[in-house]
Each structure stands twice: as structure tokens, then as C-alpha cells.
Write an enzyme that holds these catalytic residues in place. Structure first.
Site, PDB file in Angstrom:
ATOM      1  N   HIS A 176       0.868  -1.202   0.027  1.00 31.51           N
ATOM      2  CA  HIS A 176       0.209   0.003   0.058  1.00 31.51           C
ATOM      3  C   HIS A 176       1.050   1.304  -0.030  1.00 31.51           C
ATOM      4  CE1 HIS A 176      -4.363  -1.342   1.519  1.00 31.51           C
ATOM      5  NE2 HIS A 176      -3.596  -2.350   0.455  1.00 31.51           N
ATOM      6  N   TYR A 208       4.299   6.514  10.016  1.00 29.90           N
ATOM      7  CA  TYR A 208       3.194   5.452   9.765  1.00 29.90           C
ATOM      8  C   TYR A 208       4.051   4.329   9.000  1.00 29.90           C
ATOM      9  CZ  TYR A 208      -0.910   2.845   8.668  1.00 29.90           C
ATOM     10  OH  TYR A 208      -1.991   1.896   8.620  1.00 29.90           O
ATOM     11  N   PRO A 224      -3.560   0.298  18.684  1.00 34.57           N
ATOM     12  CA  PRO A 224      -3.409  -0.090  17.377  1.00 34.57           C
ATOM     13  C   PRO A 224      -3.564   0.782  16.370  1.00 34.57           C
ATOM     14  CG  PRO A 224      -5.176  -1.183  18.374  1.00 34.57           C
ATOM     15  CD  PRO A 224      -4.652  -0.345  19.411  1.00 34.57           C
ATOM     16  N   LYS A 240       1.655  -0.196  15.183  1.00 34.86           N
ATOM     17  CA  LYS A 240       3.104  -0.220  15.365  1.00 34.86           C
ATOM     18  C   LYS A 240       3.445  -1.372  16.317  1.00 34.86           C
ATOM     19  CE  LYS A 240       4.326   3.149  13.167  1.00 34.86           C
ATOM     20  NZ  LYS A 240       4.982   2.962  11.930  1.00 34.86           N
TER      21      LYS A 240
HETATM   22  P1  FAS Z   1       2.315 -11.387  21.776  1.00 29.18           P
HETATM   23  O1  FAS Z   1       1.578 -11.111  23.139  1.00 29.18           O
HETATM   24  O2  FAS Z   1       2.007 -11.697  20.394  1.00 29.18           O
HETATM   25  O3  FAS Z   1       2.935 -13.177  22.099  1.00 29.18           O
HETATM   26  C1  FAS Z   1       3.545 -13.430  23.542  1.00 29.18           C
HETATM   27  C2  FAS Z   1       3.262 -14.979  23.510  1.00 29.18           C
HETATM   28  O4  FAS Z   1       3.689 -15.010  24.801  1.00 29.18           O
HETATM   29  C3  FAS Z   1       1.849 -15.279  23.440  1.00 29.18           C
HETATM   30  O5  FAS Z   1       1.939 -16.484  22.324  1.00 29.18           O
HETATM   31  C4  FAS Z   1       1.607 -16.079  24.842  1.00 29.18           C
HETATM   32  O6  FAS Z   1       0.833 -17.262  24.575  1.00 29.18           O
HETATM   33  C5  FAS Z   1       2.873 -16.401  25.477  1.00 29.18           C
HETATM   34  N1  FAS Z   1       2.933 -16.248  26.746  1.00 29.18           N
HETATM   35  C6  FAS Z   1       2.323 -15.468  27.577  1.00 29.18           C
HETATM   36  N2  FAS Z   1       2.806 -15.647  28.974  1.00 29.18           N
HETATM   37  C7  FAS Z   1       3.572 -16.853  28.968  1.00 29.18           C
HETATM   38  C8  FAS Z   1       4.243 -17.694  29.849  1.00 29.18           C
HETATM   39  N3  FAS Z   1       4.061 -17.468  31.223  1.00 29.18           N
HETATM   40  N4  FAS Z   1       4.971 -18.640  29.485  1.00 29.18           N
HETATM   41  C9  FAS Z   1       4.932 -18.972  28.133  1.00 29.18           C
HETATM   42  N5  FAS Z   1       4.477 -18.346  27.162  1.00 29.18           N
HETATM   43  C10 FAS Z   1       3.750 -17.004  27.333  1.00 29.18           C
HETATM   44  N6  FAS Z   1      -0.594  -4.466  16.719  1.00 29.18           N
HETATM   45  C11 FAS Z   1      -0.619  -4.104  15.345  1.00 29.18           C
HETATM   46  O7  FAS Z   1       0.556  -3.500  14.960  1.00 29.18           O
HETATM   47  N7  FAS Z   1      -2.097  -3.655  14.822  1.00 29.18           N
HETATM   48  C12 FAS Z   1      -3.011  -4.258  15.361  1.00 29.18           C
HETATM   49  O8  FAS Z   1      -4.089  -4.147  14.755  1.00 29.18           O
HETATM   50  C13 FAS Z   1      -2.938  -4.937  16.633  1.00 29.18           C
HETATM   51  N8  FAS Z   1      -4.168  -5.375  17.131  1.00 29.18           N
HETATM   52  C14 FAS Z   1      -4.060  -6.125  18.261  1.00 29.18           C
HETATM   53  C15 FAS Z   1      -5.359  -6.585  18.834  1.00 29.18           C
HETATM   54  C16 FAS Z   1      -5.061  -7.307  20.186  1.00 29.18           C
HETATM   55  C17 FAS Z   1      -6.527  -7.983  20.833  1.00 29.18           C
HETATM   56  C18 FAS Z   1      -3.989  -7.477  20.911  1.00 29.18           C
HETATM   57  C19 FAS Z   1      -3.804  -7.941  22.344  1.00 29.18           C
HETATM   58  C20 FAS Z   1      -2.818  -6.917  20.192  1.00 29.18           C
HETATM   59  C21 FAS Z   1      -2.704  -6.451  19.084  1.00 29.18           C
HETATM   60  N9  FAS Z   1      -1.637  -5.691  18.351  1.00 29.18           N
HETATM   61  C22 FAS Z   1      -1.813  -5.169  17.238  1.00 29.18           C
HETATM   62  C23 FAS Z   1      -0.488  -5.741  19.252  1.00 29.18           C
HETATM   63  C24 FAS Z   1       0.160  -7.150  18.456  1.00 29.18           C
HETATM   64  O9  FAS Z   1       0.253  -7.321  17.305  1.00 29.18           O
HETATM   65  C25 FAS Z   1       1.617  -7.280  19.309  1.00 29.18           C
HETATM   66  O10 FAS Z   1       2.419  -6.097  19.137  1.00 29.18           O
HETATM   67  C26 FAS Z   1       2.258  -8.347  18.952  1.00 29.18           C
HETATM   68  O11 FAS Z   1       1.651  -9.408  19.275  1.00 29.18           O
HETATM   69  C27 FAS Z   1       3.467  -8.450  20.045  1.00 29.18           C
HETATM   70  O12 FAS Z   1       4.235  -9.686  19.754  1.00 29.18           O
HETATM   71  P2  FAS Z   1       4.746 -10.271  20.664  1.00 29.18           P
HETATM   72  O13 FAS Z   1       5.633  -9.090  21.724  1.00 29.18           O
HETATM   73  O14 FAS Z   1       5.415 -11.488  20.494  1.00 29.18           O
HETATM   74  O15 FAS Z   1       3.578 -10.531  21.968  1.00 29.18           O
HETATM   75  C1  PHB Z   2      -5.666  -4.271  10.763  1.00 31.14           C
HETATM   76  O1  PHB Z   2      -5.842  -5.237  11.788  1.00 31.14           O
HETATM   77  O2  PHB Z   2      -5.592  -4.602   9.665  1.00 31.14           O
HETATM   78  C2  PHB Z   2      -5.257  -3.013  11.233  1.00 31.14           C
HETATM   79  C3  PHB Z   2      -5.120  -2.582  12.407  1.00 31.14           C
HETATM   80  C4  PHB Z   2      -4.701  -1.359  13.024  1.00 31.14           C
HETATM   81  C5  PHB Z   2      -4.467  -0.691  12.179  1.00 31.14           C
HETATM   82  C6  PHB Z   2      -4.220  -0.723  10.742  1.00 31.14           C
HETATM   83  C7  PHB Z   2      -4.807  -2.083  10.412  1.00 31.14           C
HETATM   84  O3  PHB Z   2      -3.705   0.913  12.466  1.00 31.14           O
END
Ligand code: FAS
Ligand code: PHB
Length: 391
Positions: free
Chosen positions: A72, A385, A292, A296
Site C-alpha cells: 500500500h 506510519y 493499534p 506499530k
Molecule cells: P504476543 O502477545 O503476540 O506473544 C506473546 C506470547 O507469549 C503469546 O503467544 C503468549 O501465549 C505467550 N506467553 C504469555 N505468557 C507466557 C508464559 N508465562 N509462558 C510462556 N508463554 C507465555 N498490533 C498492530 O500493529 N496492529 C493491530 O491491529 C493490533 N491489534 C491487536 C489486537 C489485540 C487484541 C492485541 C492483544 C494486540 C494487538 N496488536 C496489534 C499488538 C500485537 O500485534 C502485538 O504487538 C504483537 O502480538 C507483539 O508480539 P509479541 O511481543 O510476540 O507478543
Molecule cells: C488491521 O488489523 O488490519 C489494522 C489494525 C490497526 C491498524 C491498521 C490495520 O492501524
């Protein structure tokens, strides 16, 4: 068992770190609490900065992304009944890749699966021991058996609710937090996206976002009150509210359908400092959370582990402490830039309770008008961005 690096958490941060270390000949093991399918069932991010996409290509993880993802060159900001295009390519010479976190995670797990023992799923009761010593270890339970891993470094990639950050003494850790007074209700629908690029909408009724995963899978969000539950939102109510928050011509084009996923995520900004405590390092959501809005979260997890893999390789292969001593400061510089941008986009694009049509609302509209009037303002937004190169 002994290995050079124990990684707690097998989300994008932990699994990418394992892959990067392996490419440098550094041994590690990833301990993931959940099953592979459970991790892949979580619907998370959708936008990859160019630096993230470039890194995935460099380390052999770009083929499916380039085949199935969408590059994009810009995004739309809708407000006041109209919409403004921010042209990333024209303003910065860079772009973003639309490719779901779920797909990134699948590609990472496929790469780890080529190495037996690189990741343990359903590793329960993970506990960190003696991280403030030269002989740290980690224990965990798997199928009722307790295992101990002696190691040189423990990396906390276990997300916001993990055990790693809480292993750092309160008098060592400083945390910064801003909790936003609303959440995002998101749905996935097997419908064609309403637009060829993302639309971030600031309407009198609240924020909305039109995103996508592929030509027949759309991702939409509406801002909702913190005390809402998913059960409060039928599909029809969601689609009606989304239409009401979009410009009329866009709303008229919207193709609706049954939701195949529906969830509410709270929004917060959070940073923990420092990212190192002796032999324990933090990366990704274990260290910081961003709303979100600026897309980032996933990209910060990637930049953290890029810096960390380089530092750990210098330490374990070349005996240098320079990288590990500088990791926290290096990663936090990029983190705070992203935290600021995510806060700014969230503040500019959402309706805050109690704001109504007062001073803050006028400032919001002035921010958006500045973007419409000033190429410099649009370039500053675009640079943040699409993200900066990883150096
Ligand atoms: P994660 O939370 O992805 O991974 C951590 C891992 O550690 C998990 O798999 C968990 O099961 C494991 N874990 C936890 N405790 C543990 C323990 N005690 N022992 C062993 N394992 C354990 N970011 C965006 O850029 N755009 C978005 O739209 C967006 N939407 C999101 C929506 C939601 C609901 C959430 C919660 C986050 C969102 N994020 C978004 C942010 C998300 O993408 C995170 O930044 C990304 O998953 C970060 O990755 P990790 O640091 O690996 O953490
Ligand atoms: C997406 O889930 O596609 C998403 C979420 C947050 C953004 C952009 C895209 O800021």
C-alpha cells in the site's frame, strides 16, 4: 538441558528472535504457553512497516508475504464528510505491506518446524531463576514433567501479561502508562474490502477503520465504550454503525456479510524501562504496548528482536558486551517514537467521552485540517506510519 538463549513466549517477537539467532549459529529454545493452533487463532495486526517487510525478505520469510500480501502506497483519513489521501510513496519513497500477523506467525512457525526442538508449545508454569546471576535458568512443565534449562540469556517475549517483566524488581523497573477511555470492536468478514487502501475515519459518532487481509477478507473496527461486550453487538448493529461513521459514498459501497471473528480490544500506551535486568532482556509486548491506531505493535516487536539478535550474536559468538549493554537504550529510542505517533493518531482520530464539541474537538479538527493543508505535516505523518529503516 543447556542452551545459549531461552526465549519465553512464542508470538512474533519470540519466534522471529529464534529464527534470527539460528541464522547466526546461536542456539535457543522458545517456550510457548499455548498450543500452535491457539496462537494462530488470535486475530491481531495487519500492517507491516517497510523495514519489517524488508527484514522478513532478508531472512527467507518474504516469499508468501510477497505473493499474498498487498503493498500500500498510502492511506485515507476520513473526517467532516470527506477524505484526505496521505501518499506514503510520494512523500517518503516508502510504503507498507498489508499482511496479517496470523500469516507472519504461520510463516515463522513453518521456519521453526524445520528445526526439531526449537519451540515447546503448551509449556506451562514457566519460571525464571537467578536471572541476576551468571547462571540463570528456566523451568517449565510439559505433559506433567518438569524441565530445567540452564542458559546464558533469558529473553522475555511473553507479552503484556507474561511472567518475564514481573521478574524484574520494582525498584529497578520504571513504567509509563496511559489507558484510553474506549476500546476497538473488530470483525473479520469474508467480503471484498470497501476500499483499495485503508480508511481511518474520525466521525461525530466515533472512530472507525476499514482494513483488509485479502481480496475476499475484510477487517473492520469501530470505537466502542470500554464497558461494551461483544454480545452487545450484532452483525447488523456493527454494519449500521460502521456505515454511519464513513463518508456517504464509501458507506454506499460497503459489502456486508456475517462476521467470522468478532472481538473487543482495550487501548493503552505502556512502556517499561529498562529492557534489561542482568541476564534477562525484554522484547515486544512484554516491554511496551501501543494503541493499534498507528499499526506499530507488531512492528516494534520486530525492531526489538532485530536489535537483540545482533547484540546477542556479538556477545555469544564474538565475546563483545557492546550490543547487549546498548540494547535497552537503542530499542527504547524507536519505541518512544512509535509510542508518541500511536498516541498522536489515537488522540487525533477518536471521540473522547466528555469532549463533545469543546476545545479538544476543535484541536482535533485543526490537526486534520493541517494535514490537508500542509505537505510537511503529511510527510511527518507518513514517515512515522511507514517507519524508519532498521539500522
Ligand atoms: P504476543 O502477545 O503476540 O506473544 C506473546 C506470547 O507469549 C503469546 O503467544 C503468549 O501465549 C505467550 N506467553 C504469555 N505468557 C507466557 C508464559 N508465562 N509462558 C510462556 N508463554 C507465555 N498490533 C498492530 O500493529 N496492529 C493491530 O491491529 C493490533 N491489534 C491487536 C489486537 C489485540 C487484541 C492485541 C492483544 C494486540 C494487538 N496488536 C496489534 C499488538 C500485537 O500485534 C502485538 O504487538 C504483537 O502480538 C507483539 O508480539 P509479541 O511481543 O510476540 O507478543
Ligand atoms: C488491521 O488489523 O488490519 C489494522 C489494525 C490497526 C491498524 C491498521 C490495520 O492501524
Amino acid at each position: 538441558m543447556r542452551t545459549q538463549v531461552v526465549i519465553v513466549g512464542g508470538g512474533p517477537a519470540g519466534s522471529l528472535l529464534s529464527h534470527l539467532l539460528h541464522r547466526e549459529g546461536i542456539e535457543s529454545i522458545v517456550l510457548e504457553r499455548r498450543s500452535r493452533d491457539y496462537v494462530l487463532s488470535r486475530i491481531r495486526a495487519g500492517v507491516l512497516e517497510q523495514a519489517t517487510a524488508d527484514l522478513l525478505r532478508e531472512v527467507g520469510l518474504g516469499e508468501r508475504m510477497d505473493r499474498e500480501g498487498f503493498a500500500h502506497d498510502g492511506t485515507y483519513l476520513a473526517y467532516g464528510g470527506g477524505q484526505l489521501h496521505v501518499d506514503f510513496a510520494q512523500l517518503t519513497g516508502r510504503n507498507v505491506m498489508i499482511y496479517g500477523q496470523t500469516q507472519v506467525q504461520e510463516d515463522l512457525y513453518d521456519a521453526l518446524a524445520e528445526r526439531d526442538g526449537s519451540i515447546v508449545f503448551e509449556a506451562e508454569d514457566v519460571a525464571l531463576h537467578d536471572v541476576n546471576s551468571e547462571a540463570p535458568s528456566v523451568t517449565y512443565t510439559k505433559d506433567g514433567q518438569t524441565h530445567r534449562v540452564d542458559t546464558t540469556w533469558v529473553i522475555g517475549c511473553d507479552g503484556f501479561h507474561g511472567v518475564s517483566r514481573t521478574s524484574i524488581p520494582d525498584d529497578v523497573l520504571t513504567t509509563y502508562e496511559r489507558v484510553y477511555p474506549f476500546g476497538w470492536l473488530g470483525i473479520l468478514s469474508e467480503t471484498p474490502p470497501v476500499n483499495d487502501e485503508l480508511i481511518y475515519a474520525n466521525s461525530d459518532r466515533g472512530f472507525a477503520l476499514c482494513s483488509m487481509r485479502h481480496a475476499m477478507l475484510s477487517r473492520y473496527y469501530v470505537q466502542c465504550p470500554l464497558d461494551d461486550a461483544v454480545e452487545d453487538w450484532s452483525d447488523d448493529r456493527f454494519w449500521d454503525e460502521l456505515r454511519a461513521r464513513l463518508p456517504e459514498d464509501t458507506a454506499d459501497r460497503l459489502v456486508t456479510g456475517p462476521s467470522i471473528e468478532k472481538s473487543i480490544a482495550p487501548l493503552r500506551s505502556f512502556v517499561a524501562e529498562p529492557l534489561r535486568y542482568s541476564r534477562l532482556m525484554l522484547a515486544g509486548d512484554a516491554a511496551h504496548i501501543v494503541p493499534p491506531t498507528g499499526a506499530k505493535g507488531l512492528n516494534l516487536a520486530v525492531s526489538d528482536v532485530f536489535y537483540l539478535a545482533r547484540a546477542l550474536t556479538e556477545n555469544l559468538r564474538d565475546g563483545s558486551n557492546t550490543g547487549v549493554d546498548a540494547y535497552s537504550e537503542t530499542a527504547l529510542r524507536r519505541v518512544w517514537r512509535a509510542v508518541r505517533f500511536s498516541w498522536w493518531m489515537t488522540t487525533a482520530m477518536h471521540r473522547f467521552p466528555g469532549q463533545e464539541d469543546g476545545f479538544d474537538r476543535q484541536i482535533q479538527l485543526a490537526e486534520l485540517q493541517l494535514l490537508a493543508d500542509s505537505e510537511t505535516a503529511r510527510r511527518q505523518m507518513a514517515e512515522n506510519y511507514v517507519g524508519l529503516p532498521l539500522t
